[in-house]
Motif scaffolding. Structure first.
Motif, PDB file in Angstrom:
ATOM      1  N   LEU A  20      -8.087  23.431  -2.006  1.00 38.06           N
ATOM      2  CA  LEU A  20      -6.961  22.497  -1.916  1.00 38.06           C
ATOM      3  C   LEU A  20      -5.806  23.007  -2.750  1.00 38.06           C
ATOM      4  N   ASP A  21      -4.646  22.995  -2.166  1.00 40.84           N
ATOM      5  CA  ASP A  21      -3.456  23.397  -2.910  1.00 40.84           C
ATOM      6  C   ASP A  21      -2.236  22.735  -2.274  1.00 40.84           C
ATOM      7  N   ASP A  22      -1.350  22.238  -3.116  1.00 33.41           N
ATOM      8  CA  ASP A  22      -0.175  21.532  -2.602  1.00 33.41           C
ATOM      9  C   ASP A  22       0.913  22.469  -2.111  1.00 33.41           C
TER      10      ASP A  22
ATOM     11  N   ILE B  48     -11.696  25.697 -10.290  1.00 27.41           N
ATOM     12  CA  ILE B  48     -10.265  25.953 -10.162  1.00 27.41           C
ATOM     13  C   ILE B  48     -10.073  27.465 -10.091  1.00 27.41           C
TER      14      ILE B  48
ATOM     15  N   GLU C 197     -13.613   3.644 -11.391  1.00 21.33           N
ATOM     16  CA  GLU C 197     -12.902   4.918 -11.534  1.00 21.33           C
ATOM     17  C   GLU C 197     -13.927   5.938 -12.007  1.00 21.33           C
TER      18      GLU C 197
ATOM     19  N   LEU D 253     -14.831   5.599 -15.952  1.00 19.20           N
ATOM     20  CA  LEU D 253     -13.864   5.323 -17.013  1.00 19.20           C
ATOM     21  C   LEU D 253     -14.430   4.269 -17.954  1.00 19.20           C
TER      22      LEU D 253
ATOM     23  N   LEU E 270      -4.991  20.729 -12.523  1.00 18.56           N
ATOM     24  CA  LEU E 270      -6.128  21.199 -13.322  1.00 18.56           C
ATOM     25  C   LEU E 270      -6.046  22.725 -13.458  1.00 18.56           C
TER      26      LEU E 270
ATOM     27  N   GLU F 153      -5.774   6.673  -2.742  1.00 16.63           N
ATOM     28  CA  GLU F 153      -6.930   6.758  -1.845  1.00 16.63           C
ATOM     29  C   GLU F 153      -8.202   7.056  -2.639  1.00 16.63           C
TER      30      GLU F 153
ATOM     31  N   TYR G 184     -15.751   9.783 -12.552  1.00 20.21           N
ATOM     32  CA  TYR G 184     -15.413  11.153 -12.962  1.00 20.21           C
ATOM     33  C   TYR G 184     -16.589  12.064 -12.667  1.00 20.21           C
TER      34      TYR G 184
ATOM     35  N   GLU H 162      -0.408   4.445  10.908  1.00 17.15           N
ATOM     36  CA  GLU H 162      -0.807   5.167   9.691  1.00 17.15           C
ATOM     37  C   GLU H 162      -1.889   4.356   8.981  1.00 17.15           C
TER      38      GLU H 162
ATOM     39  N   ARG I 194      -7.916   1.633   0.512  1.00 17.48           N
ATOM     40  CA  ARG I 194      -7.900   1.409  -0.937  1.00 17.48           C
ATOM     41  C   ARG I 194      -9.168   0.651  -1.322  1.00 17.48           C
TER      42      ARG I 194
ATOM     43  N   THR J 196      -7.810  23.872  -6.250  1.00 18.52           N
ATOM     44  CA  THR J 196      -9.074  23.179  -6.517  1.00 18.52           C
ATOM     45  C   THR J 196     -10.029  23.504  -5.372  1.00 18.52           C
TER      46      THR J 196
ATOM     47  N   ILE K 262       0.847  -1.185   0.000  1.00 21.59           N
ATOM     48  CA  ILE K 262       0.000   0.000   0.000  1.00 21.59           C
ATOM     49  C   ILE K 262       0.888   1.242   0.000  1.00 21.59           C
ATOM     50  N   GLU K 263       0.561   2.141  -0.907  1.00 24.56           N
ATOM     51  CA  GLU K 263       1.340   3.377  -0.955  1.00 24.56           C
ATOM     52  C   GLU K 263       0.979   4.270   0.219  1.00 24.56           C
ATOM     53  N   ALA K 264       1.927   5.104   0.571  1.00 26.86           N
ATOM     54  CA  ALA K 264       1.651   6.033   1.666  1.00 26.86           C
ATOM     55  C   ALA K 264       0.487   6.931   1.290  1.00 26.86           C
ATOM     56  N   GLN K 265      -0.213   7.348   2.296  1.00 30.28           N
ATOM     57  CA  GLN K 265      -1.386   8.200   2.053  1.00 30.28           C
ATOM     58  C   GLN K 265      -0.959   9.526   1.410  1.00 30.28           C
ATOM     59  N   GLU K 266      -1.596   9.862   0.285  1.00 34.14           N
ATOM     60  CA  GLU K 266      -1.252  11.123  -0.353  1.00 34.14           C
ATOM     61  C   GLU K 266      -1.929  12.269   0.371  1.00 34.14           C
ATOM     62  N   GLU K 267      -1.311  13.402   0.365  1.00 37.32           N
ATOM     63  CA  GLU K 267      -1.883  14.557   1.039  1.00 37.32           C
ATOM     64  C   GLU K 267      -2.030  15.689   0.045  1.00 37.32           C
ATOM     65  N   GLY K 268      -2.754  16.716   0.437  1.00 38.89           N
ATOM     66  CA  GLY K 268      -2.887  17.893  -0.411  1.00 38.89           C
ATOM     67  C   GLY K 268      -3.971  17.708  -1.447  1.00 38.89           C
ATOM     68  N   ASN K 269      -3.674  18.148  -2.641  1.00 39.21           N
ATOM     69  CA  ASN K 269      -4.684  18.202  -3.684  1.00 39.21           C
ATOM     70  C   ASN K 269      -4.549  17.020  -4.650  1.00 39.21           C
ATOM     71  N   PRO K 270      -5.468  16.054  -4.579  1.00 39.37           N
ATOM     72  CA  PRO K 270      -5.353  14.910  -5.490  1.00 39.37           C
ATOM     73  C   PRO K 270      -5.623  15.291  -6.944  1.00 39.37           C
ATOM     74  N   TRP K 271      -6.172  16.485  -7.159  1.00 39.05           N
ATOM     75  CA  TRP K 271      -6.474  16.912  -8.526  1.00 39.05           C
ATOM     76  C   TRP K 271      -5.529  18.026  -8.964  1.00 39.05           C
ATOM     77  N   ASN K 272      -4.346  17.971  -8.433  1.00 34.85           N
ATOM     78  CA  ASN K 272      -3.336  18.973  -8.746  1.00 34.85           C
ATOM     79  C   ASN K 272      -3.094  19.020 -10.256  1.00 34.85           C
TER      80      ASN K 272
END
Lengths: 241, 556
Positions: free
Chosen positions: B285-287, B260, B443, A47, A32, B410, B445, B393, B397, B244, A20-30
């Motif tokens: 949301l912003d990285d 956006i 998946e 899809l 756009l 996630e 949208y 942690e 999934r 976002t 399992i990958e580490a939990q991502e943080e921030g904006n998952p839709w970065n």
């Protein structure tokens, strides 16, 4: 020792791939941009995955066509790139901003139109019937008046003589698309008919003989969509609905 | 109060007759017809609105706002007009100081810039605690529109002087030449503050100023609310581009949208047919930066400031002012004041399913054995959900149905319809805490947003929401005012009753069909002084005819 080292590397790679990958943080839709902004309700979907290697096509038209879409809330999207999958009875859009083929959620769609390069266009509407078919289907609207002439294209897998597909695999079935004609009456009832005089006339039991007579007189054999449309127009004008 | 009758003059029969002729031009206007020209802070001003436009737009939202003389914004309401007409009300804040104010009205959304203007209608508001008003500031007369007098509408009453609690029969005569073009007739009858009565036929038109509004929005059905706001850097207040911004409204069918932010940090959302007070959960949301999100107030400024004139009140005017304030006080004291403001939020639900579509599975944990935490629930009940705890942690999934493998990232996690990004947020939820869980193993949208499956948890406590932060906040937002009829029929009052009657508005009604002689009646209250019967006729072409008659009310 070297073998153990190699095994250790392979094992660690496998663990990292399957773990399992580490939990991502921030904006998952970065990533756009404001090009993704629409004031309308957004097009929902999933899809698109289906791909058939059988002979024939799961699509009504093999080419992508520009078209428009009207959602259930009346909002309209123009200049979409669309395809109709008649095997699944679903509408597929190519979203070029994110590069994805999306099967549009049928529940959200009211109608759509495909515009061909030739300038012609075809209109599809989502219809519901409790009696004939349970649920929603996309119908092409051939004629709209007091009576609506609609056609449901259905692609099915049918047995055929053996052949090899594009991947060289041996197959014994192919995809064939059938036109299923329906009349939507003024009360909203949808009735199926085959493109024959008797079948069309049977939709109106009270005027069956008269309709057959009219069609015979007009030498209308219902051989193609044009003749079926003319027949429905004639029926509509002759009888009071 | 009886003293005021001494000043009654017969010449007040027809105080003034005005015809307000508005040329239908390229500029769309919204006219507001309030039921009074003055009121006391805390009172409700009912009004009808009419859009003067070349085309009938069907549904159209207009903004009606109460402002001070120098663009000082006090409150605003959004009114949904059907076929150019609408009705609504303004609840005047209790804390307003005595003075002249403006009711401004304009079309909220236009297809083209520069086509709309603001119509302003003066109104005087008395502060309920003002005991002695000596002078008032009023807008300079030079900015008022000029009207041409006209005798088109004839208002007659049986007599010109009435007693308190007496029935008043009124006859409105409409000219036959307006029969074909008749569209709407508004009639109000209320206690009249003579000093401000001229406001009932005065208008000031002006242009928008600033870039706030009107909002030029194309290709929308103008029956909703456009919510605008800004994303800034929490540390330096600089606008954040490319954030976002998510809008969520918790509900059984949750509402969700995204935008956006542009180079100025601006974002906007449009809610169709949204009525009442909405709780909007907005997340930016912003990285790269810590975000702060804020909403614009969407008031509109008008260009010119008004020249002000100070006028001193005469003894009679002071007395009327005192009577109006006292009447309002006693009405509150003796009557149950019920708030008109229906606050429950309601939005048109055009879609049967949430934005994530039909769930692959919906699980009601209370139908199964009691499980203490979400880890157990996911293991025992949620097919296709992998909940893992590794060195404190947590990760979640979902299975991708189409590929028959786990998603690498996630899923979209929702708590009562609000997106949450901490997988541990559900950890403490046991079977008793959860109403149901939707699992979507595709998946999905929504526009350009991609979700690696959706895990939506709806808790038994529906009010449970994620914590507020600078970048994720719950906002209360007033959407369109619930449609409310301003109709106020004649009140039957027992002349012998001891309970006081200090109604200031006696009658309000709207007529949609042409009748050459329109009659109605109302009963006066215990207030003595003057009453005004105001008639407004609107034609299909957008012409507005006004008339007005004043009668005296005295103690018998």
């Amino acid at each position: 020792m070297r073998l153990k080292f190699k095994l250790l590397i392979i094992l660690s790679l496998l663990i990292s791939a399957s773990g399992i990958e580490a939990q991502e943080e921030g904006n998952p839709w970065n990533g756009l941009t404001t090009k993704s902004n629409f004031i309308n309700y957004k097009i929902p979907g999933k899809l698109y995955f289906y791909q058939s290697f059988l002979r024939g096509s799961e699509f009504l038209y093999n080419d992508w066509n520009y078209g428009s879409l009207v959602l259930e809330n009346g909002e309209k999207y123009d200049s979409l790139v669309l395809k109709v999958n008649t095997f699944l009875d679903e509408l597929v859009v190519f979203n070029n901003r994110i590069g994805a083929h999306i099967q549009i959620d049928k529940n959200a769609v009211s109608e759509f139109q495909l515009n061909f390069k030739s300038g012609e266009s075809v209109l599809f509407k989502k219809k519901y019937s409790e009696k004939i078919f349970k649920g929603y289907r996309y119908f092409q609207v051939l004629y709209e008046g007091k009576l609506n002439l609609i056609v449901w294209y259905k692609t099915e897998e049918q047995l055929t003589s053996n052949y090899r597909d594009a991947l060289g695999m041996l197959r014994n079935s192919e995809l064939l698309t059938k036109n299923n004609y329906y009349l939507e009456l003024t009360n909203g009832e949808i009735i199926k008919f085959t493109p024959k005089r008797k079948s069309l006339a049977s939709v109106f039991p009270e005027n069956k003989k008269a309709i057959i007579k009219i069609l015979r007189k007009n030498r209308n054999y219902l051989k193609n969509d044009g003749e079926i449309i003319r027949a429905v127009e004639r029926i509509e004008s002759e009888f009071n609905f | 109060m009886c003293n005021s009758f001494k000043n009654i003059r017969n010449s007040c029969l027809m105080a003034f007759i005005l015809m307000l002729y508005l040329n239908v031009g390229a500029q769309d206007k919204v006219l507001v017809f309030p039921d009074k020209t003055s009121c006391v802070s805390g009172d409700t001003i009912w009004f009808s609105t009419c859009i003067i436009s070349e085309k009938d737009n069907g549904k159209q939202v207009v903004q009606v706002q109460l402002d001070g003389l120098n663009n000082h914004h006090i409150l605003k309401n959004l009114i949904l007009c059907q076929n150019r007409f609408g009705e609504g009300y303004l609840v005047v804040p209790d804390s307003l100081s005595s003075g002249n104010y403006f009711i401004k009205s304009f079309i909220k959304y236009s297809e083209q810039e520069g086509l709309n203007i603001v119509a302003r209608r003066p109104v005087f508001i008395y502060n309920r605690f003002d005991e002695n008003i000596e002078n008032v500031e009023k807008p300079g007369t030079e900015s008022y529109s000029e009207f041409r007098s006209n005798n088109q509408l004839n208002v007659t009453t049986g007599k010109n002087s009435y007693n308190t609690r007496e029935n008043v029969n009124v006859m409105i005569e409409l000219p036959p030449e307006l029969k074909e073009s008749f569209s709407k007739l508004y009639i109000t009858a209320s206690f009249s503050d003579q000093r401000t009565e001229r406001y009932s036929s005065e208008w000031i038109f002006s242009e928008y100023s600033g870039n706030e509004l009107p909002t030029t929005v194309k290709q929308i059905i103008p029956d909703g609310v456009l919510i605008t706001g800004k994303v800034t850097d929490k540390n330096n207040n600089n606008p954040v581009e490319g954030s976002t911004v998510l809008l969520s409204i918790a509900d059984s069918v949750p509402y969700f949208d995204y935008c956006i932010s542009d180079a100025s940090g601006n974002f906007r959302f449009y809610l169709h047919e949204a009525f009442g007070k909405a709780n909007l959960y907005i997340q930016a949301l912003d990285d790269s930066v810590e975000t702060k999100v804020s909403l614009n107030n969407d008031f509109i400024n008008t260009k010119e400031e008004h020249a002000k004139e100070k006028t001193w009140l005469s003894a009679d005017e002071k007395k009327t002012a005192k009577d109006i304030i006292n009447a309002s006080y006693f009405t509150r004291l003796f009557n149950n004041i019920t708030s008109n403001s229906k606050s429950n939020f309601k939005i048109a639900k055009h879609f049967k399913y949430p934005f994530y579509g039909v769930a692959t599975s919906r699980v009601y944990p209370d139908q199964f054995i009691d499980l203490p935490n979400f880890e157990e629930i996911s293991r025992e009940l949620l097919h296709g959900v992998l909940y893992r705890k590794n060195k404190n942690e947590v990760s979640i999934r979902l299975i991708n149905n189409s590929l028959e493998e786990l998603f690498k990232h996630e899923p979209l996690k929702l708590l009562n319809g609000i997106p949450v990004f901490d997988p541990e947020i559900f950890s403490g939820f046991g079977s008793n805490d959860i109403k149901y869980i939707d699992v979507v193993t595709d998946e999905k949208y929504f526009g350009d947003l991609k979700f690696n499956g959706v895990l939506a948890v709806f808790t038994a406590d529906e009010t449970l929401l994620p914590e507020n932060t600078d970048g994720s906040k719950l906002f209360e937002y007033n959407c369109i005012q619930y449609p409310a009829s301003w109709k106020l029929e004649n009140k039957t009052t027992d002349p012998e009753t001891n309970s006081p009657d200090f109604r200031q508005v006696y009658y309000r009604n709207t007529f949609e069909n042409y009748t050459p002689m329109q009659s109605f009646s109302f009963i006066t209250s215990d207030l003595t002084g003057k009453a005004a019967i105001r008639v407004v006729l609107i034609t299909n072409e957008g012409n507005v005819y006004c008339n007005h008659k004043t009668i005296d009310i005295k103690c018998d």
